[in-house]
Design a protein around this motif. Sequence first.
Motif, PDB file in Angstrom:
ATOM      1  N   ASN A 175     -22.100 -39.656 -31.956  1.00  0.00           N
ATOM      2  CA  ASN A 175     -20.820 -39.135 -31.760  1.00  0.00           C
ATOM      3  C   ASN A 175     -20.247 -38.334 -32.969  1.00  0.00           C
ATOM      4  O   ASN A 175     -19.084 -38.244 -33.285  1.00  0.00           O
ATOM      5  CB  ASN A 175     -19.866 -40.288 -31.394  1.00  0.00           C
ATOM      6  N   ASP A 215     -19.911 -35.299 -33.320  1.00  0.00           N
ATOM      7  CA  ASP A 215     -19.102 -34.217 -32.545  1.00  0.00           C
ATOM      8  C   ASP A 215     -17.715 -34.627 -32.571  1.00  0.00           C
ATOM      9  O   ASP A 215     -16.613 -33.877 -32.395  1.00  0.00           O
ATOM     10  CB  ASP A 215     -19.576 -33.620 -31.548  1.00  0.00           C
ATOM     11  N   HIS A 216     -17.384 -36.011 -32.484  1.00  0.00           N
ATOM     12  CA  HIS A 216     -16.100 -36.668 -32.056  1.00  0.00           C
ATOM     13  C   HIS A 216     -15.002 -36.377 -33.335  1.00  0.00           C
ATOM     14  O   HIS A 216     -15.436 -37.083 -34.537  1.00  0.00           O
ATOM     15  CB  HIS A 216     -16.305 -38.193 -31.763  1.00  0.00           C
ATOM     16  N   LEU A 217     -14.156 -35.667 -33.388  1.00  0.00           N
ATOM     17  CA  LEU A 217     -13.158 -35.687 -34.445  1.00  0.00           C
ATOM     18  C   LEU A 217     -12.084 -36.880 -34.066  1.00  0.00           C
ATOM     19  O   LEU A 217     -11.575 -36.746 -33.088  1.00  0.00           O
ATOM     20  CB  LEU A 217     -12.448 -34.107 -34.191  1.00  0.00           C
ATOM     21  N   ASP A 244     -10.115 -34.453 -40.957  1.00  0.00           N
ATOM     22  CA  ASP A 244     -11.612 -33.683 -40.542  1.00  0.00           C
ATOM     23  C   ASP A 244     -12.593 -34.854 -40.317  1.00  0.00           C
ATOM     24  O   ASP A 244     -13.676 -34.269 -40.032  1.00  0.00           O
ATOM     25  CB  ASP A 244     -11.882 -32.825 -41.718  1.00  0.00           C
ATOM     26  N   ARG A 281     -15.224 -37.243 -38.664  1.00  0.00           N
ATOM     27  CA  ARG A 281     -16.147 -37.149 -37.513  1.00  0.00           C
ATOM     28  C   ARG A 281     -16.676 -38.461 -37.323  1.00  0.00           C
ATOM     29  O   ARG A 281     -17.463 -38.946 -38.426  1.00  0.00           O
ATOM     30  CB  ARG A 281     -16.969 -35.904 -37.185  1.00  0.00           C
ATOM     31  N   ASP A 319     -13.679 -31.725 -46.964  1.00  0.00           N
ATOM     32  CA  ASP A 319     -13.030 -32.211 -45.810  1.00  0.00           C
ATOM     33  C   ASP A 319     -11.811 -33.169 -46.287  1.00  0.00           C
ATOM     34  O   ASP A 319     -11.854 -33.789 -47.394  1.00  0.00           O
ATOM     35  CB  ASP A 319     -13.829 -33.140 -44.902  1.00  0.00           C
TER      36      ASP A 319
END
Length: 114
Positions: A9, A11-13, A20, A22, A42
């Motif tokens: 996961n 890509d999960h923000l 920022d 993830r 970040d």
Amino acid sequence: MPRVLLEGNLDHLITPTHSDARGPVVRGASIEIQKMHWQAGDSARPHQHPEEQAIYVISGRMRMTCGGETYEVGPGEMSYHPSNVLHSAMAVEDTVAISFKNVVAPFYEATTRL
């Protein structure tokens, strides 16, 4: 569901309104665990929430500000954020950390439910 992976996961923000970070968010009836991946630079912009939060750094380094105090945490160290206290974070290096919260009023998606 006695066993849950905290991998993938990426890509999960997690909380796009202010952070920022993830990674996966695992939520039960009264607890939440996030495995947060940060790239150097970040940040989590200043925010507060009704949940208490503890962030344990696995690798990397974070600069935290909580209740007006600024400090750095690295591997094996934790930052504690009391309920409704303004806090923010900045990744000094690429960082992986685990966030532990008591669930009060989440406003973002979990990737897995317990």
